[in-house]
Design a protein around this motif. Structure first.
Motif, short mmCIF file in Angstrom:
data_model
loop_
_atom_site.label_atom_id
_atom_site.label_comp_id
_atom_site.label_asym_id
_atom_site.label_seq_id
_atom_site.Cartn_x
_atom_site.Cartn_y
_atom_site.Cartn_z
N LEU A 70 0.81 -1.21 0.00
CA LEU A 70 0.00 0.00 0.00
C LEU A 70 0.85 1.26 0.00
CD1 LEU A 70 -2.81 -1.08 2.49
CD2 LEU A 70 -2.77 -1.24 -0.01
N GLY A 71 1.86 1.31 -0.85
CA GLY A 71 2.64 2.53 -1.01
C GLY A 71 3.84 2.62 -0.11
N ASN A 72 4.23 1.55 0.58
CA ASN A 72 5.37 1.61 1.48
C ASN A 72 6.66 1.14 0.83
OD1 ASN A 72 3.71 2.15 4.06
ND2 ASN A 72 2.76 0.33 3.20
N ALA A 73 6.54 0.30 -0.20
CA ALA A 73 7.70 -0.22 -0.93
C ALA A 73 8.66 -0.95 0.00
CB ALA A 73 8.42 0.88 -1.70
N GLU A 74 8.15 -1.52 1.08
CA GLU A 74 8.98 -2.28 2.01
C GLU A 74 8.36 -3.64 2.27
OE1 GLU A 74 11.91 -1.64 3.03
OE2 GLU A 74 12.04 0.37 2.17
N THR A 75 7.69 -4.20 1.26
CA THR A 75 7.11 -5.53 1.32
C THR A 75 7.84 -6.41 0.32
OG1 THR A 75 4.96 -4.55 1.88
CG2 THR A 75 4.98 -6.86 1.23
N TYR A 76 8.31 -7.57 0.77
CA TYR A 76 9.12 -8.45 -0.07
C TYR A 76 8.40 -9.78 -0.26
CZ TYR A 76 12.87 -5.13 0.92
OH TYR A 76 13.63 -3.99 1.03
N LEU A 77 8.34 -10.23 -1.49
CA LEU A 77 7.76 -11.52 -1.85
C LEU A 77 8.84 -12.37 -2.47
CD1 LEU A 77 5.38 -13.46 -2.19
CD2 LEU A 77 4.84 -12.31 -4.35
N ALA A 78 9.21 -13.44 -1.79
CA ALA A 78 10.28 -14.34 -2.24
C ALA A 78 11.59 -13.57 -2.44
CB ALA A 78 9.88 -15.06 -3.52
N GLY A 79 11.87 -12.63 -1.54
CA GLY A 79 13.11 -11.86 -1.61
C GLY A 79 13.09 -10.71 -2.59
N ARG A 80 11.97 -10.46 -3.26
CA ARG A 80 11.88 -9.38 -4.25
C ARG A 80 10.94 -8.30 -3.73
NH1 ARG A 80 8.31 -8.54 -8.44
NH2 ARG A 80 7.37 -10.57 -7.97
N LYS A 81 11.41 -7.05 -3.79
CA LYS A 81 10.61 -5.93 -3.30
C LYS A 81 9.41 -5.71 -4.21
CE LYS A 81 12.65 -2.34 -1.60
NZ LYS A 81 13.38 -1.04 -1.44
N LEU A 82 8.22 -5.59 -3.62
CA LEU A 82 7.01 -5.37 -4.39
C LEU A 82 6.85 -3.89 -4.72
CD1 LEU A 82 4.40 -7.64 -2.54
CD2 LEU A 82 5.76 -8.16 -4.56
N ALA A 83 6.42 -3.63 -5.94
CA ALA A 83 6.11 -2.26 -6.34
C ALA A 83 4.81 -1.83 -5.67
CB ALA A 83 5.99 -2.16 -7.86
N PRO A 84 4.70 -0.58 -5.25
CA PRO A 84 3.48 -0.13 -4.57
C PRO A 84 2.25 -0.26 -5.47
CG PRO A 84 5.27 1.44 -4.23
CD PRO A 84 5.73 0.47 -5.27
N HIS A 85 1.16 -0.72 -4.86
CA HIS A 85 -0.15 -0.80 -5.51
C HIS A 85 -0.13 -1.70 -6.75
CE1 HIS A 85 -1.31 2.45 -2.83
NE2 HIS A 85 -0.30 3.17 -3.27
N GLN A 86 0.72 -2.73 -6.74
CA GLN A 86 0.78 -3.70 -7.82
C GLN A 86 0.50 -5.08 -7.24
OE1 GLN A 86 1.09 -2.94 -11.05
NE2 GLN A 86 1.26 -0.76 -10.54
N PRO A 87 -0.73 -5.62 -7.39
CA PRO A 87 -1.06 -6.92 -6.77
C PRO A 87 -0.20 -8.04 -7.34
CG PRO A 87 -3.05 -5.74 -7.47
CD PRO A 87 -1.89 -5.01 -8.08
N GLN A 88 0.18 -8.96 -6.45
CA GLN A 88 0.96 -10.13 -6.82
C GLN A 88 0.27 -11.37 -6.26
OE1 GLN A 88 3.67 -10.20 -8.80
NE2 GLN A 88 3.62 -7.97 -9.05
N VAL A 89 0.12 -12.39 -7.12
CA VAL A 89 -0.55 -13.63 -6.71
C VAL A 89 0.34 -14.40 -5.75
CG1 VAL A 89 -1.59 -15.79 -7.51
CG2 VAL A 89 -1.80 -13.70 -8.89
N LEU A 90 -0.25 -14.92 -4.69
CA LEU A 90 0.48 -15.72 -3.72
C LEU A 90 0.45 -17.18 -4.17
CD1 LEU A 90 -0.73 -14.24 -0.30
CD2 LEU A 90 1.50 -13.95 -1.39
N ALA A 91 1.62 -17.71 -4.49
CA ALA A 91 1.72 -19.11 -4.87
C ALA A 91 1.83 -19.97 -3.62
CB ALA A 91 2.93 -19.32 -5.78
N GLU A 92 1.66 -21.27 -3.80
CA GLU A 92 1.77 -22.19 -2.68
C GLU A 92 3.17 -22.12 -2.06
OE1 GLU A 92 1.57 -25.13 0.15
OE2 GLU A 92 -0.03 -24.06 -0.89
N GLY A 93 3.21 -21.92 -0.74
CA GLY A 93 4.48 -21.83 -0.04
C GLY A 93 5.17 -20.50 -0.15
N ALA A 94 4.48 -19.47 -0.63
CA ALA A 94 5.11 -18.16 -0.80
C ALA A 94 5.47 -17.58 0.57
CB ALA A 94 4.18 -17.21 -1.55
N LEU A 95 6.62 -16.88 0.60
CA LEU A 95 7.10 -16.23 1.81
C LEU A 95 7.09 -14.73 1.59
CD1 LEU A 95 10.13 -18.52 2.79
CD2 LEU A 95 7.79 -18.60 3.66
N VAL A 96 6.41 -14.02 2.47
CA VAL A 96 6.29 -12.57 2.39
C VAL A 96 6.97 -11.99 3.63
CG1 VAL A 96 4.72 -10.60 2.27
CG2 VAL A 96 4.11 -12.75 1.15
N GLN A 97 7.88 -11.05 3.42
CA GLN A 97 8.59 -10.41 4.52
C GLN A 97 8.06 -9.00 4.71
OE1 GLN A 97 12.84 -10.36 4.23
NE2 GLN A 97 13.13 -9.20 6.12
#
Length: 305
Positions: A70-97
């Motif tokens: 939500l605009g913080n740019a400090e969310t990581y999915l599988a070690g990759r930083k997520l772009a703000p306001h860009q939904p990403q599908v959660l795969a089986e066993g996904a790790l979000v930091q």
């Protein structure tokens, strides 16, 4: 006769919250929207200074659950930083930091036995210092430059031939241009991030949240930026913890004993042993801050470690 087959029992998708390698909470994703943030009013509350009030959200869609920063740019999915306001599908066993927490997503029917459920996430006991944002660069109003005033462009060409008139109008331009610049950028004078330092105390007094004059400028701006958030949670355990984080620059523990109603114990590092060595927080100022943000009928005991 053979017994009829029983329908298989399916479990909903689950989200395991891990802190320092240990699972501290398990959530069943049986809702359409799960908000993740620092405050207790989120579906998943993660109490840590590095996590925003509204940090991310998990939403159910046709292709499955998706996570959105939500605009913080400090969310990581599988070690990759997520772009703000860009939904990403959660795969089986996904790790979000998210900050120091790791969220493990497991699809329904494949989740292991849930761990012992806890009522709330534990408060971190490491007393981490809250890092201040960098100092804001000074942006003074531009001054009039040149040998002739720019006001000559608004006069007939006859007046541009006079060198004396160009230098004479420069006097008025040097006075009026800063005033015009201030009028054009008036909203910036009332924003916590860009307001002049002399106005910070007045703006905090309007809201009833006085600033400590010994605080550095970055802490004053951070306090004023979250003023409405502090007023919203004033009188609560979270509100007191957040006020200490902003005002004293360290995370603290607030312990409530059911056997002692209307009484709390606050544990925080000794200001004389702070890591930053700024010296802007004393024991007296910490006590005054806690007293202002506690309800009048609540007693407190302050312990320094």
């Amino acid at each position: 006769m053979t017994e009829p087959e029983r329908p298989a029992v399916t479990t909903p998708d689950q989200l395991f919250v891990q802190l320092q390698g240990e699972t501290v909470k398990m959530l069943s994703l049986d809702m359409n929207l799960l908000s993740i943030g620092r405050t207790p009013d989120n579906g998943l509350s993660l109490p840590h200074p590095s996590i925003a009030i509204r940090h991310a959200e998990v939403r159910r869609q046709e292709e499955g659950f998706v996570i959105t920063d939500l605009g913080n740019a400090e969310t990581y999915l599988a070690g990759r930083k997520l772009a703000p306001h860009q939904p990403q599908v959660l795969a089986e066993g996904a790790l979000v930091q998210v900050g120091p927490y790791v969220l493990a997503y497991l699809a329904g029917g494949q989740a292991p036995a849930p761990p012992d459920k806890v009522d709330a996430l534990p408060v971190l006991a490491d007393f981490r210092p809250v890092r201040l944002p960098p100092a804001r660069p000074r942006l003074p109003a531009p001054r009039a430059e040149g040998h002739a005033s720019a006001y000559l462009d608004f006069l007939p060409n006859l007046y541009t031939e006079s060198e004396f008139l160009g230098r004479y109008l420069m006097i008025f331009q040097s006075i009026w241009e800063p005033l015009q610049h201030r009028q054009d950028h008036l909203p910036m004078y009332f924003a916590p991030a860009t307001a002049p330092q002399a106005l910070l105390g007045y703006m905090a007094a309007w809201l009833g949240l006085e600033l400590d004059p010994h605080w550095p400028e970055a802490r004053q701006r951070l306090w004023l930026r979250e003023a409405m958030h502090l007023l919203r949670w004033r009188g609560t355990r979270y509100g007191l913890m957040r006020a200490i984080e902003l005002g004293c620059g360290v995370s603290a523990q607030v312990i409530e004993d059911p056997k002692l109603p209307f009484s709390v114990t606050v544990i925080m590092p000794d200001p004389g042993e702070g890591e930053d060595g700024s010296g802007d927080v004393t024991r007296q100022s910490a006590e005054q801050l806690i007293a202002r943000h506690l309800p009048a009928h609540v007693q407190y005991q302050l312990r320094f470690v």
